[in-house]
Design an enzyme around this catalytic site. Sequence first.
Site, short mmCIF file in Angstrom:
data_model
loop_
_atom_site.label_atom_id
_atom_site.label_comp_id
_atom_site.label_asym_id
_atom_site.label_seq_id
_atom_site.Cartn_x
_atom_site.Cartn_y
_atom_site.Cartn_z
N THR A 136 35.78 38.16 41.61
CA THR A 136 34.83 38.27 40.50
C THR A 136 35.40 39.15 39.39
OG1 THR A 136 33.01 38.02 42.06
CG2 THR A 136 32.47 38.89 39.89
N LYS A 194 29.34 30.43 39.77
CA LYS A 194 29.38 30.92 41.16
C LYS A 194 28.25 30.13 41.81
CE LYS A 194 29.84 34.00 44.65
NZ LYS A 194 31.01 34.57 45.32
N SER A 245 25.24 34.76 48.12
CA SER A 245 24.42 35.25 49.23
C SER A 245 24.49 36.76 49.23
CB SER A 245 24.92 34.66 50.55
OG SER A 245 26.32 34.66 50.61
N ASP A 254 27.65 38.66 41.45
CA ASP A 254 28.82 37.93 40.93
C ASP A 254 28.40 37.05 39.76
OD1 ASP A 254 30.07 39.11 43.04
OD2 ASP A 254 30.85 37.26 43.92
N GLU A 280 33.96 30.19 41.09
CA GLU A 280 34.24 31.16 42.16
C GLU A 280 33.57 30.70 43.43
OE1 GLU A 280 33.24 35.37 41.62
OE2 GLU A 280 33.57 35.69 43.78
N GLY A 281 34.36 30.61 44.49
CA GLY A 281 33.80 30.25 45.79
C GLY A 281 33.14 31.46 46.43
N ALA A 282 33.16 31.50 47.75
CA ALA A 282 32.59 32.64 48.48
C ALA A 282 33.54 32.96 49.62
CB ALA A 282 31.21 32.29 49.00
N GLY A 283 33.93 34.22 49.72
CA GLY A 283 34.87 34.61 50.78
C GLY A 283 36.26 34.08 50.49
N1 LIG Z 1 41.82 45.27 39.80
C1 LIG Z 1 40.71 45.94 40.13
N2 LIG Z 1 40.34 47.03 39.42
C2 LIG Z 1 39.24 47.72 39.75
N3 LIG Z 1 38.43 47.41 40.77
C3 LIG Z 1 38.75 46.34 41.50
C4 LIG Z 1 39.87 45.55 41.22
N4 LIG Z 1 39.91 44.55 42.13
C5 LIG Z 1 38.86 44.71 42.92
N5 LIG Z 1 38.15 45.79 42.56
C6 LIG Z 1 36.98 46.35 43.25
O1 LIG Z 1 36.78 45.66 44.44
C7 LIG Z 1 35.42 45.26 44.56
C8 LIG Z 1 35.40 43.84 45.06
O2 LIG Z 1 35.88 43.00 44.03
P1 LIG Z 1 35.18 41.63 43.73
O3 LIG Z 1 33.70 41.77 43.75
O4 LIG Z 1 35.79 41.07 42.50
O5 LIG Z 1 35.65 40.82 45.02
P2 LIG Z 1 35.34 39.31 45.40
O6 LIG Z 1 36.60 38.77 45.94
O7 LIG Z 1 34.73 38.63 44.24
O8 LIG Z 1 34.28 39.49 46.56
P3 LIG Z 1 33.20 38.42 47.14
O9 LIG Z 1 33.91 37.74 48.26
O10 LIG Z 1 32.09 39.31 47.60
O11 LIG Z 1 32.81 37.52 46.02
C9 LIG Z 1 34.81 45.37 43.16
O12 LIG Z 1 33.52 45.88 43.20
C10 LIG Z 1 35.71 46.31 42.44
O13 LIG Z 1 35.16 47.59 42.51
MG LIG Z 2 32.90 37.72 44.07
#
Ligand SMILES: Nc1ncnc2c1ncn2[C@@H]1O[C@H](COP(=O)(O)OP(=O)(O)OP(=O)(O)O)[C@@H](O)[C@H]1O
Ligand SMILES: [Mg+2]
Length: 233
Positions: free
Chosen positions: A20, A41, A45, A50, A111-114
């Site tokens: 995200t 997205k 869940s 996101d 954006e998918g999930a996981g």
């Molecule tokens: N490059 C980055 N700079 C700052 N924070 C980051 C960075 N990458 C990830 N994070 C942190 O990691 C957390 C998880 O990132 P994010 O929500 O984008 O993951 P995701 O892969 O989308 O997760 P989900 O599977 O839940 O959708 C964010 O809340 C953020 O705080």
């Molecule tokens: Mg995400």
Amino acid sequence: MAVRRQFLGVTGTGTGVGKTVLSALLVRRCVRLGLSVRAFKPLCSGGRGDALALEAALGGSLALDTINPWHFDAPLSPSLAARLERRKVTLGQVVDHLRRYSVAGDLTLVEGAGGLLSPLTADGDNRDLIVRLGALPLIVASNRLGVIHDVRAVLGNLPPRLRDRAPVVLMAPAQADESTAHNARSLGEFLEPDHIVELPRVPEEVRAGAARPSLSLTRSLDRILDLIGPMPS
Ligand SMILES: Nc1ncnc2c1ncn2[C@@H]1O[C@H](COP(=O)(O)OP(=O)(O)OP(=O)(O)O)[C@@H](O)[C@H]1O
Ligand SMILES: [Mg+2]
């Protein structure tokens, strides 16, 4: 010649790796460059955070319920969370929604999930959605020990025609480990080194659009956009 829909399947090695964060940054960069961009997205869940981040990045050009038509309470995979609410979403419904609300020629992030193989709908996972959409996979991974295996495992589970073009983005972890400085180079022994982009930690104000990204962050985002391919302006 008809302009094809250009879907980007934002996926990765697992949950919480930065899908995200990266999606929102790419959307904001496209908007700033005057490129037509949409982001979805489709299934959330355990909260719609996101989808809200994508809505904010898009600057109001797409309604929240269009970005995220299906959301479930439990912080589990969407397929299980849906089942607990006795609801059912199929891949076909998701694909129909994305085709209906995307526009030919625009870049459309999904954006998918996981992670790639995490269950998504009642009848499929994130890989199935990417394949059905003919999307270019964007592989997001946390730049820490173990990432070589995780990225290779994801790429190995994609059809070759999608794998060979997929950009891989290594997101800086909150705490770098001894491998962090070496992982991009090590991964480059297994895939096209030009397809690997490292992203630094990004301050909250920048992620939220309240402050401008640094020059190096902007360069990295532009490299990813270059790897995605040409877009209309
Ligand atoms: N490059 C980055 N700079 C700052 N924070 C980051 C960075 N990458 C990830 N994070 C942190 O990691 C957390 C998880 O990132 P994010 O929500 O984008 O993951 P995701 O892969 O989308 O997760 P989900 O599977 O839940 O959708 C964010 O809340 C953020 O705080
Ligand atoms: Mg995400």
